[in-house]
Design a protein around this motif. Structure first.
Motif, short mmCIF file in Angstrom:
data_model
loop_
_atom_site.label_atom_id
_atom_site.label_comp_id
_atom_site.label_asym_id
_atom_site.label_seq_id
_atom_site.Cartn_x
_atom_site.Cartn_y
_atom_site.Cartn_z
N ILE A 125 0.82 -1.23 0.00
CA ILE A 125 0.00 0.00 0.00
C ILE A 125 0.85 1.27 0.00
N ALA A 126 2.04 1.21 0.58
CA ALA A 126 2.91 2.39 0.63
C ALA A 126 4.36 1.94 0.53
N ASN A 127 4.86 1.89 -0.69
CA ASN A 127 6.23 1.44 -0.91
C ASN A 127 7.20 2.62 -0.95
N ASP A 128 8.47 2.32 -0.81
CA ASP A 128 9.56 3.27 -1.06
C ASP A 128 9.54 4.48 -0.13
N LEU A 129 9.34 4.20 1.18
CA LEU A 129 9.32 5.27 2.19
C LEU A 129 10.22 4.89 3.37
N THR A 130 10.55 5.90 4.23
CA THR A 130 11.28 5.58 5.45
C THR A 130 10.29 4.99 6.46
N LEU A 131 10.79 4.27 7.45
CA LEU A 131 9.91 3.63 8.43
C LEU A 131 9.00 4.66 9.10
N GLN A 132 9.60 5.78 9.54
CA GLN A 132 8.83 6.79 10.27
C GLN A 132 7.70 7.35 9.40
N ASP A 133 8.05 7.73 8.18
CA ASP A 133 7.08 8.28 7.23
C ASP A 133 6.00 7.25 6.94
N TRP A 134 6.42 6.03 6.67
CA TRP A 134 5.54 4.91 6.32
C TRP A 134 4.53 4.67 7.45
N LEU A 135 5.06 4.61 8.70
CA LEU A 135 4.19 4.33 9.86
C LEU A 135 3.22 5.48 10.12
N GLY A 166 4.64 -2.81 2.49
CA GLY A 166 5.60 -1.78 2.09
C GLY A 166 6.94 -2.04 2.75
N SER A 167 7.06 -3.20 3.40
CA SER A 167 8.34 -3.56 4.02
C SER A 167 8.74 -4.99 3.64
N ASN A 168 8.26 -5.45 2.46
CA ASN A 168 8.72 -6.77 2.00
C ASN A 168 8.40 -7.05 0.52
N MET A 198 16.15 -3.89 4.19
CA MET A 198 16.64 -3.34 2.92
C MET A 198 15.60 -2.41 2.31
N MET A 199 14.34 -2.83 2.33
CA MET A 199 13.29 -2.06 1.67
C MET A 199 13.07 -0.70 2.33
N LEU A 200 13.12 -0.68 3.68
CA LEU A 200 12.94 0.59 4.40
C LEU A 200 14.27 1.31 4.62
N ALA A 201 15.34 0.72 4.10
CA ALA A 201 16.70 1.26 4.28
C ALA A 201 16.97 1.53 5.76
#
Ligand SMILES: [Zn+2]
Length: 467
Positions: free
Chosen positions: A104-114, A334-336, A306-309
């Motif tokens: 649903i939400a790819n290519d973001l940082t963990l904080q932004d994503w959450l 968005g984390s796999n 890796m995905m969330l860098a």
């Protein structure tokens, strides 16, 4: 007369010689016959023409077909000739109902994503019905890619448990705690009472281990972390938590508590016993020593990191320090974004190799161990699962070994990690029950679940538009 007696005795001896071995054969429910058996026991036995004997939920014997075939009388036989039987894979960290948020939400940082995607999407969509269908969708994928046990952290975890049992999978399932209102419980008191009721309902279940799952040190206060520890101690259940996942978390915890995340958890008395720490990316040597002292198992999630860098977990260092390190997929939103544990083995190995610039850093055999017996140790279930051994639960998978990407195989561990995929799993067995045979899942209605997932997709997209 003497001659007649001799003939009668001879006939009797002949009949007995045929009948006796059959009478002496021990009845069993299921036998896996003829394939290669990768045991993952402490001596890493590989049996070429193997035999696995199963009675009810347990493995009663493992060995060469030539020896065991004479000893057992199976009610059902699976002919595994040309195939590979091995322990079922153990996913030590995920959020299974999030399958309905897949990608649903790819290519973001963990904080932004959450903060900007996942927490709002969850607040608008996560209901008991969502959790039920999300768990069934995730379970379907897990069964089809060889996972037999998973550790989960989510909401309405009692519903996750019921759906997991419906699928026939094994789960260590933690009700998630947060310091802000969650989709299922709006106050801390409600969260605590809900979790206690959930534990009481499933404690002692043959498939489900209930657990308490405070989300992370940055989302749960020290006071609530202590309460989680107290509740886990009261019932003797595990604690699941995200730890030291990002640099931002490390900085936030240091600023607030003047300690690194692991040190902070130690200071509040959280690490005392049976903790599964997901990620452990930002851990230094002192942190690793603390985790080892408290026998904390680490759930390493290479795809997610890796995905969330988020960074690279020092897996080799943790293993060298004697820590138990297993593998996890993390959630698929968005984390796999899948539950394929064979892919995690591949990535775990290659991520360490490239980071340490050493092709020997995490060999294939270690990656397979992390997805099986080491994962079982992380979940403190290694007396029950993780290897094919006498007395353990009958949790195993059978792989084809005849697809183009599987032949030839010079080294089974290498094939499993670097060339075999989740879709090569043919048969999945948990607790002695066949959940999938020839890729047909027997416990779930696959077309119905796929259809429901599509309906949820439309509903979820709509919910995000209107807010
Ligand atoms: Zn997670």
């Amino acid at each position: 007369m003497k001659r007649t007696l001799f003939i009668v005795v001879s006939i009797c001896v002949f009949i007995l010689s045929i009948a006796l071995p059959a009478v002496a054969q021990e009845p069993i429910d299921l036998a896996i016959v003829g394939g290669t058996v990768l045991t993952m026991d402490s001596e890493a036995h590989q049996i070429q023409e193997g035999y696995v004997a199963i009675r009810k939920d347990r493995i009663v014997d493992v060995g060469p077909k030539s020896r065991l075939e004479r000893l057992y009388h199976p009610r059902q036989i699976i002919n595994a000739k040309g195939q590979l039987a091995m322990p079922g894979l153990i996913n030590t960290h995920t959020h299974i109902p999030m399958s309905l948020f897949r990608g649903i939400a790819n290519d973001l940082t963990l904080q932004d994503w959450l903060e900007h995607y996942i927490f709002p999407a969850e607040a608008r969509n996560v209901t008991r019905d969502f959790v039920h269908w999300g768990t069934l969708l995730g379970a379907l994928e897990m069964i089809k890619s060889g996972t037999t046990t998973f550790a989960d952290m989510y909401y309405f975890e009692d519903e996750v448990a019921r759906s997991t049992k419906q699928a026939g999978l094994r789960g260590v399932l933690g009700e998630t705690w947060l310091d802000f209102p969650a989709p299922d419980n709006k106050t801390f008191e409600a969260m605590e009472a809900f979790t206690e009721k959930f534990i009481q309902e499933f404690k002692g279940d043959p498939l489900i281990t209930p657990a308490v799952a405070p989300h992370a040190p940055f989302t749960v206060s020290p006071e609530h972390l202590k309460a989680a520890r107290a509740l886990a101690d009261k019932y003797g259940v595990p604690l699941l938590i995200h730890v030291a996942e990002t640099k931002a978390e490390e900085q936030q915890i240091e600023a607030k508590y003047h300690a690194r995340p692991v040190q902070h958890l130690k200071n509040v008395g959280f690490l005392e016993k049976s903790v599964v720490a997901a990620h452990c990316v930002w851990v230094n040597d002192t942190d690793i020593a603390i985790l080892k002292t408290f026998d904390v198992g680490c759930a390493h999630n290479p795809s997610s990191n890796m995905m969330l860098a988020s960074g690279v977990a020092p897996v080799v260092k943790m293993l060298q320090a004697g820590m138990d390190v297993g593998l996890g997929t993390d959630g698929p939103a968005g984390s796999n974004n899948d539950f394929d544990m064979l892919e995690e083995m591949d990535l775990a190995s290659k991520l360490q190799k490239i980071t340490l610039m050493d092709p020997k850093a995490l060999p294939a055999r270690s990656a397979v161990a992390m997805a099986t017996i080491e994962g079982a140790k992380v979940l403190k279930l290694d007396k029950e699962i993780g290897s094919l051994e006498k007395g353990k639960r009958a949790d195993l998978i059978i792989l084809n070994l005849s697809h183009p990407n599987e032949v030839p195989s010079y080294d089974l561990y290498g094939s499993l990690v670097y060339s075999i995929k989740g879709c090569d799993v043919d048969t999945t067995i948990v607790n002695g029950h066949i959940l999938m045979r020839h890729r047909n899942v027997l416990t779930l209605n696959e077309p119905e679940i796929i259809q429901k997932a599509r309906e949820f997709h439309d509903r979820i997209l709509e919910s995000l538009k209107t807010h």
